[in-house]
Design an enzyme around this catalytic site. Structure first.
Site, mmCIF file in Angstrom:
data_model
loop_
_atom_site.group_PDB
_atom_site.id
_atom_site.type_symbol
_atom_site.label_atom_id
_atom_site.label_comp_id
_atom_site.label_asym_id
_atom_site.label_seq_id
_atom_site.Cartn_x
_atom_site.Cartn_y
_atom_site.Cartn_z
ATOM 1 N N ARG A 56 10.991 5.655 4.973
ATOM 2 C CA ARG A 56 10.954 7.137 4.881
ATOM 3 C C ARG A 56 11.595 7.451 6.212
ATOM 4 N NH1 ARG A 56 5.168 8.924 2.926
ATOM 5 N NH2 ARG A 56 6.048 10.932 3.831
ATOM 6 N N ARG A 106 0.883 -1.152 0.012
ATOM 7 C CA ARG A 106 0.027 -0.137 0.068
ATOM 8 C C ARG A 106 0.714 1.063 -0.025
ATOM 9 N NH1 ARG A 106 -4.495 -1.751 4.622
ATOM 10 N NH2 ARG A 106 -5.172 -3.722 3.446
ATOM 11 N N ASP A 119 1.870 5.046 -0.255
ATOM 12 C CA ASP A 119 1.310 6.379 0.073
ATOM 13 C C ASP A 119 0.981 7.207 -0.899
ATOM 14 O OD1 ASP A 119 1.045 5.249 2.858
ATOM 15 O OD2 ASP A 119 3.158 6.082 3.473
#
Length: 251
Positions: free
Chosen positions: A198, A49, A51
């Site tokens: 990240r 998934r 972002d």
């Protein structure tokens, strides 16, 4: 027949991979394209998934099409014919066994993060890299990266809204490579926590700017405190590049 679709997309214009009520997702666009081909609403199931703003060259999703026989190339061309207005393309289609699953059958996932390390901001690569004016210490970033490899409690490097049951993850690879004025950070694991890559990149940036020392990573792991790690790096520099599956799932 179950098909695995390899999907490439520029995530800048979408709210992420997963279908949501708040905007247009990559999943919704591809599902709508398949509907136009067979006139049946089908769900596709992605491997990860991503972002909003995150890109992909190797996202994989599976779909079951039962109305007619499709050859792989014909199905790919048909879907892409309805994606002309989108920065989304299906780059490969393969038939699989019935119980193959794009998410649960995956052996590993690889992400690549790109930092543009120069004074001038990007022109043609805007939205694809994280621009850093200050020259980063690549050797210290590489040293810090070594502390992430292996099995750890990644509480300090997960998003507060992460829904994973456990913060324990095994990072198989974290490579930091500099090519001219770009720094490429590639992470490989079976699965990742929300924002894990990240948050790692944001921490490596602090090391590269010499605000943190490489050995500080050990203490950040130990404290299990998100506020001690670096900021979440911008989504624009991140790309899902590869999903690996066992070869025996393909027909």
């Amino acid at each position: 027949m179950r098909f695995f679709l390899t999907i490439e997309y520029d995530g800048s214009e979408y709210i992420g991979w997963q279908r949501q009520n708040s905007g247009l997702s990559v999943q919704e666009v591809v599902e709508n394209s398949i509907y136009k081909i067979i006139q049946i609403n089908l769900n596709i199931y992605g491997s990860g998934r991503t972002d909003a703003g995150v890109h992909a060259t190797g996202q994989v999703a599976h779909v079951d099409i039962v109305t007619k026989e499709f050859e792989e190339n014909r199905l790919m061309d048909a879907i892409n014919a309805y994606l002309l207005d989108h920065k989304i393309k299906v780059t490969d289609v393969r038939k699989t066994i019935d119980d193959a699953h794009a998410r649960f059958s995956a052996l590993s996932r690889e992400y690549e993060y790109v930092i543009l390390n120069r004074s001038a901001p990007p022109a043609i690569e805007e939205g694809k890299v994280w621009h850093q004016r200050r020259i980063l210490n690549i050797k210290k970033m590489q040293e810090a990266a070594s502390y992430f490899v292996g099995t750890h409690d990644f509480t300090s490097f997960r998003a507060t809204q992460c829904q994973s049951k456990s913060p324990i993850k095994t990072l198989d690879e974290l490579a930091v490579v500099q090519k001219e004025n770009k720094i490429f950070i590639r992470a490989k694991a079976k699965s990742f926590l929300h924002h894990q890559v990240r948050n790692i990149v944001g921490t490596l940036q602090l090391v590269g700017s010499e605000k943190y020392k490489p050995e500080d990573i050990k203490l950040i792991f130990k404290k299990k405190d998100r506020t001690l790690a670096g900021p979440t790096a911008p989504a624009c520099g991140l790309t899902l590049v590869k999903i690996e599956f066992p070869q025996e799932i393909y027909l």
